[in-house]
Design a protein around this motif. Structure first.
Motif, PDB file in Angstrom:
ATOM      1  N   CYS B 113     -23.022  12.517  12.023  1.00 10.80           N
ATOM      2  CA  CYS B 113     -23.455  13.656  12.821  1.00 10.80           C
ATOM      3  C   CYS B 113     -24.747  13.251  13.489  1.00 10.80           C
ATOM      4  O   CYS B 113     -25.816  13.350  12.906  1.00 10.80           O
ATOM      5  CB  CYS B 113     -23.655  14.877  11.928  1.00 10.80           C
ATOM      6  SG  CYS B 113     -24.511  16.256  12.694  1.00 10.80           S
ATOM      7  N   TYR B 114     -24.651  12.758  14.676  1.00  4.51           N
ATOM      8  CA  TYR B 114     -25.811  12.285  15.422  1.00  4.51           C
ATOM      9  C   TYR B 114     -26.596  11.285  14.583  1.00  4.51           C
ATOM     10  O   TYR B 114     -27.776  11.420  14.349  1.00  4.51           O
ATOM     11  CB  TYR B 114     -26.695  13.459  15.847  1.00  4.51           C
ATOM     12  CG  TYR B 114     -27.679  13.085  16.907  1.00  4.51           C
ATOM     13  CD1 TYR B 114     -27.238  12.614  18.131  1.00  4.51           C
ATOM     14  CD2 TYR B 114     -29.032  13.181  16.688  1.00  4.51           C
ATOM     15  CE1 TYR B 114     -28.134  12.258  19.101  1.00  4.51           C
ATOM     16  CE2 TYR B 114     -29.941  12.828  17.648  1.00  4.51           C
ATOM     17  CZ  TYR B 114     -29.485  12.365  18.855  1.00  4.51           C
ATOM     18  OH  TYR B 114     -30.385  12.008  19.819  1.00  4.51           O
ATOM     19  N   ASN B 115     -25.927  10.293  14.113  1.00  4.37           N
ATOM     20  CA  ASN B 115     -26.523   9.156  13.417  1.00  4.37           C
ATOM     21  C   ASN B 115     -26.972   9.433  11.978  1.00  4.37           C
ATOM     22  O   ASN B 115     -27.587   8.578  11.358  1.00  4.37           O
ATOM     23  CB  ASN B 115     -27.724   8.588  14.196  1.00  4.37           C
ATOM     24  CG  ASN B 115     -27.263   7.637  15.269  1.00  4.37           C
ATOM     25  OD1 ASN B 115     -26.208   7.030  15.137  1.00  4.37           O
ATOM     26  ND2 ASN B 115     -28.032   7.517  16.330  1.00  4.37           N
ATOM     27  N   HIS B 116     -26.702  10.654  11.495  1.00  6.50           N
ATOM     28  CA  HIS B 116     -26.976  10.840  10.079  1.00  6.50           C
ATOM     29  C   HIS B 116     -25.689  11.237   9.369  1.00  6.50           C
ATOM     30  O   HIS B 116     -24.694  11.581   9.996  1.00  6.50           O
ATOM     31  CB  HIS B 116     -28.093  11.851   9.848  1.00  6.50           C
ATOM     32  CG  HIS B 116     -27.826  13.191  10.435  1.00  6.50           C
ATOM     33  ND1 HIS B 116     -28.383  13.606  11.617  1.00  6.50           N
ATOM     34  CD2 HIS B 116     -27.050  14.205  10.017  1.00  6.50           C
ATOM     35  CE1 HIS B 116     -27.962  14.815  11.896  1.00  6.50           C
ATOM     36  NE2 HIS B 116     -27.153  15.217  10.940  1.00  6.50           N
ATOM     37  N   LEU B 117     -25.736  11.198   8.049  1.00  7.12           N
ATOM     38  CA  LEU B 117     -24.523  11.390   7.265  1.00  7.12           C
ATOM     39  C   LEU B 117     -24.212  12.878   7.089  1.00  7.12           C
ATOM     40  O   LEU B 117     -25.063  13.648   6.658  1.00  7.12           O
ATOM     41  CB  LEU B 117     -24.703  10.724   5.894  1.00  7.12           C
ATOM     42  CG  LEU B 117     -23.466  10.675   4.992  1.00  7.12           C
ATOM     43  CD1 LEU B 117     -22.368   9.862   5.631  1.00  7.12           C
ATOM     44  CD2 LEU B 117     -23.843  10.101   3.636  1.00  7.12           C
ATOM     45  N   ALA B 118     -22.980  13.234   7.397  1.00  5.37           N
ATOM     46  CA  ALA B 118     -22.542  14.619   7.240  1.00  5.37           C
ATOM     47  C   ALA B 118     -21.268  14.643   6.417  1.00  5.37           C
ATOM     48  O   ALA B 118     -20.763  13.603   6.000  1.00  5.37           O
ATOM     49  CB  ALA B 118     -22.326  15.280   8.598  1.00  5.37           C
ATOM     50  N   GLY B 119     -20.768  15.841   6.179  1.00  3.93           N
ATOM     51  CA  GLY B 119     -19.568  15.985   5.367  1.00  3.93           C
ATOM     52  C   GLY B 119     -19.929  16.131   3.906  1.00  3.93           C
ATOM     53  O   GLY B 119     -21.084  16.342   3.534  1.00  3.93           O
ATOM     54  N   ASP B 120     -18.915  15.986   3.068  1.00  5.82           N
ATOM     55  CA  ASP B 120     -19.085  16.182   1.641  1.00  5.82           C
ATOM     56  C   ASP B 120     -20.223  15.335   1.088  1.00  5.82           C
ATOM     57  O   ASP B 120     -21.105  15.816   0.374  1.00  5.82           O
ATOM     58  CB  ASP B 120     -17.770  15.809   0.946  1.00  5.82           C
ATOM     59  CG  ASP B 120     -17.623  16.532  -0.379  1.00  5.82           C
ATOM     60  OD1 ASP B 120     -18.469  17.401  -0.658  1.00  5.82           O
ATOM     61  OD2 ASP B 120     -16.680  16.230  -1.111  1.00  5.82           O
ATOM     62  N   MET B 121     -20.227  14.068   1.422  1.00  7.32           N
ATOM     63  CA  MET B 121     -21.244  13.174   0.883  1.00  7.32           C
ATOM     64  C   MET B 121     -22.609  13.456   1.486  1.00  7.32           C
ATOM     65  O   MET B 121     -23.632  13.190   0.846  1.00  7.32           O
ATOM     66  CB  MET B 121     -20.827  11.715   1.112  1.00  7.32           C
ATOM     67  CG  MET B 121     -19.498  11.393   0.433  1.00  7.32           C
ATOM     68  SD  MET B 121     -19.031   9.657   0.504  1.00  7.32           S
ATOM     69  CE  MET B 121     -20.201   8.928  -0.643  1.00  7.32           C
ATOM     70  N   GLY B 122     -22.611  13.986   2.705  1.00  8.30           N
ATOM     71  CA  GLY B 122     -23.877  14.366   3.316  1.00  8.30           C
ATOM     72  C   GLY B 122     -24.537  15.502   2.560  1.00  8.30           C
ATOM     73  O   GLY B 122     -25.747  15.470   2.281  1.00  8.30           O
ATOM     74  N   THR B 123     -23.745  16.503   2.194  1.00 14.07           N
ATOM     75  CA  THR B 123     -24.312  17.620   1.449  1.00 14.07           C
ATOM     76  C   THR B 123     -24.670  17.196   0.030  1.00 14.07           C
ATOM     77  O   THR B 123     -25.631  17.690  -0.539  1.00 14.07           O
ATOM     78  CB  THR B 123     -23.331  18.792   1.406  1.00 14.07           C
ATOM     79  OG1 THR B 123     -22.119  18.376   0.799  1.00 14.07           O
ATOM     80  CG2 THR B 123     -23.036  19.274   2.814  1.00 14.07           C
ATOM     81  N   GLN B 124     -23.892  16.252  -0.511  1.00 11.83           N
ATOM     82  CA  GLN B 124     -24.232  15.747  -1.849  1.00 11.83           C
ATOM     83  C   GLN B 124     -25.584  15.050  -1.825  1.00 11.83           C
ATOM     84  O   GLN B 124     -26.422  15.259  -2.710  1.00 11.83           O
ATOM     85  CB  GLN B 124     -23.142  14.796  -2.333  1.00 11.83           C
ATOM     86  CG  GLN B 124     -23.453  14.181  -3.707  1.00 11.83           C
ATOM     87  CD  GLN B 124     -22.337  13.253  -4.180  1.00 11.83           C
ATOM     88  OE1 GLN B 124     -21.194  13.360  -3.744  1.00 11.83           O
ATOM     89  NE2 GLN B 124     -22.692  12.344  -5.073  1.00 11.83           N
ATOM     90  N   LEU B 125     -25.788  14.254  -0.803  1.00  9.15           N
ATOM     91  CA  LEU B 125     -27.075  13.572  -0.649  1.00  9.15           C
ATOM     92  C   LEU B 125     -28.209  14.579  -0.584  1.00  9.15           C
ATOM     93  O   LEU B 125     -29.223  14.461  -1.284  1.00  9.15           O
ATOM     94  CB  LEU B 125     -27.039  12.720   0.627  1.00  9.15           C
ATOM     95  CG  LEU B 125     -28.363  12.124   1.115  1.00  9.15           C
ATOM     96  CD1 LEU B 125     -28.906  11.132   0.120  1.00  9.15           C
ATOM     97  CD2 LEU B 125     -28.178  11.463   2.474  1.00  9.15           C
ATOM     98  N   PHE B 126     -28.003  15.587   0.240  1.00  8.59           N
ATOM     99  CA  PHE B 126     -29.041  16.609   0.425  1.00  8.59           C
ATOM    100  C   PHE B 126     -29.316  17.359  -0.873  1.00  8.59           C
ATOM    101  O   PHE B 126     -30.462  17.487  -1.303  1.00  8.59           O
ATOM    102  CB  PHE B 126     -28.597  17.583   1.518  1.00  8.59           C
ATOM    103  CG  PHE B 126     -29.600  18.661   1.816  1.00  8.59           C
ATOM    104  CD1 PHE B 126     -30.668  18.410   2.657  1.00  8.59           C
ATOM    105  CD2 PHE B 126     -29.461  19.922   1.265  1.00  8.59           C
ATOM    106  CE1 PHE B 126     -31.594  19.397   2.939  1.00  8.59           C
ATOM    107  CE2 PHE B 126     -30.383  20.920   1.541  1.00  8.59           C
ATOM    108  CZ  PHE B 126     -31.455  20.647   2.384  1.00  8.59           C
ATOM    109  N   ASP B 127     -28.243  17.848  -1.504  1.00  5.03           N
ATOM    110  CA  ASP B 127     -28.406  18.626  -2.733  1.00  5.03           C
ATOM    111  C   ASP B 127     -29.072  17.809  -3.829  1.00  5.03           C
ATOM    112  O   ASP B 127     -29.910  18.306  -4.580  1.00  5.03           O
ATOM    113  CB  ASP B 127     -27.047  19.131  -3.220  1.00  5.03           C
ATOM    114  CG  ASP B 127     -26.467  20.167  -2.279  1.00  5.03           C
ATOM    115  OD1 ASP B 127     -27.228  20.714  -1.457  1.00  5.03           O
ATOM    116  OD2 ASP B 127     -25.252  20.422  -2.363  1.00  5.03           O
TER     117      ASP B 127
END
Lengths: 228, 228
Positions: B113-127
């Motif tokens: 998503c504009y050069n950063h990680l999105a999706g399931d693993m993106g939210t996992q990273l964030f959380d």
DNA sequence: CTTATGCTTCGATTAAGGTCGAACCATGAA
DNA sequence: TTCATGGTTCGACCTTAATCGAAGCATAAG
């Protein structure tokens, strides 16, 4: 070439000036009638009706019928987020919230509406219960969650007794001054009754005003925080 | 009626199917030429040129000339944020593309998503970062704590260098498939870039899918546990 | 120079949809 | 019941803008 959801349709909905004006006005969180939205958008009622049904079909609005009036509000806060983001893109900043001038301050603050709490504090109660996940709004019904039932029980309100009655437990009610939802139904009545029992508030007999004591208001705000 | 910024104009820009397709493709973060975008959108080069100049005038794109090529990319991650939000609305309103192909599953799992990680693993990273106290969400801003800075430094990411850039270090981005936040901003980009350097993951060139290797996924899950 | 390629501008066509008058439907009041 | 009011539907008009052919620039290669 096409991945993910189709953003063009939604964006096109927002992209019409008349519809964008309506959505912007609805950012206040209030529910407005077709006529009022037509006025705000500067179009006739027929045109507004057409626009609103399109916005509704697109899932951006939540309609509610009350008598011969039809109220529209934004479907969710996610819609508001996107609109705010679009405003940010359009100008960087400077979104202005309009506020209606308070006429009768006490009536706006807290009053009785069919035995339940209405006005500013009524909407605060409703919003806080929703925000804490005690109430959940489904397609048609307003439901008290298990967590919500426990929360209410802590207030010494007999939920099961209320459930046995034939009257609906939770219902949304839209009041005149705030144009926002507050809690009606038997649970709404029980809340107000409990507030009176706890001496947090008492009703003025001549008017519909509900007067909260200093400590009562504090307790109310503690239990139902605005951003809860 | 003309209160605040004009969201209609900007929304109308996104509201055209051809332009929406271009913007969606640009969500990958890559810069593409006029011809490539024309191909993606399914229109002729003349038409694409017209669309792109409109998007550019609207401030949504950033053009760069290189030789006789003209490259376009999204103007900012704020643009990407709004587009993601629109995708969320579109997905929720039943306008979601019905065919749930295998590509959709991969897109939901991990995508760019504009050069950063999105999706399931993106939210996992964030959380996980939030849960470990590496990120803190204040009233308005998302802040990298000192512990977080040390953690990031351990990953051989040059935090101070990122801080010197004018772009915001941390930013929230709302995920259309997960409807939750993931990490954007320069730090978000740095993470994805680092994952690629470590050969944990690589991007699919044609789509926005991010493919994690078996060992990469293991390392990712070890470093960013779900309940962390 | 000439030629090729990438992109822009111009103009005409054409499809989409916003707009409002008028009639119609539904609810509430007298 | 009749009347008034809020909202919807229908139909016709008309503005807007998406689209592409053709011509015009600009840059690069031979």
């Amino acid at each position: 070439m096409k991945e993910g959801p189709d953003i063009a349709q939604i964006a096109a909905l927002i992209g019409d000036p008349a519809r964008a004006n309506m959505l912007t006005v609805l950012m206040s969180g209030k529910a407005l009638t077709v006529s009022e939205l037509a006025e705000e958008a500067g179009v006739t009622i027929q045109t507004a009706s057409s626009h609103l049904s399109k916005l509704n079909d697109g899932g951006l609005l939540r309609p509610r019928k009350q008598g011969r009036h039809k109220y529209f509000s934004l479907a969710s806060d996610q819609v508001a987020y996107v609109l705010e983001g679009l405003m940010g893109l359009a100008a960087g900043s400077g979104h202005l919230r309009k506020r209606t001038g308070p006429k009768d301050v006490e009536l706006r603050q807290a009053r009785v509406c069919y035995n339940h709490l209405a006005g500013d504090m009524g909407t605060q109660l409703f919003d806080s219960l929703m925000g804490q996940g005690h109430l959940v709004l489904t397609k048609e019904d307003l439901i008290l969650t298990d967590r919500g039932a426990a929360f209410v029980a802590d207030l010494a309100i007999d939920v099961d007794g209320l459930r046995k009655a034939r009257a609906p437990l939770c219902r949304e009610c839209l009041d005149w001054s705030e144009r926002r939802s507050h809690l009606a139904g038997s649970l709404g009545r029980a809340f107000l009754s409990r507030f009176e029992d706890l001496l947090w508030a008492k009703r003025d007999q001549k008017t519909r005003v509900v007067i909260f004591s200093r400590s009562g208001a504090d307790a109310f705000n503690r239990l139902f925080p605005v951003n809860g």
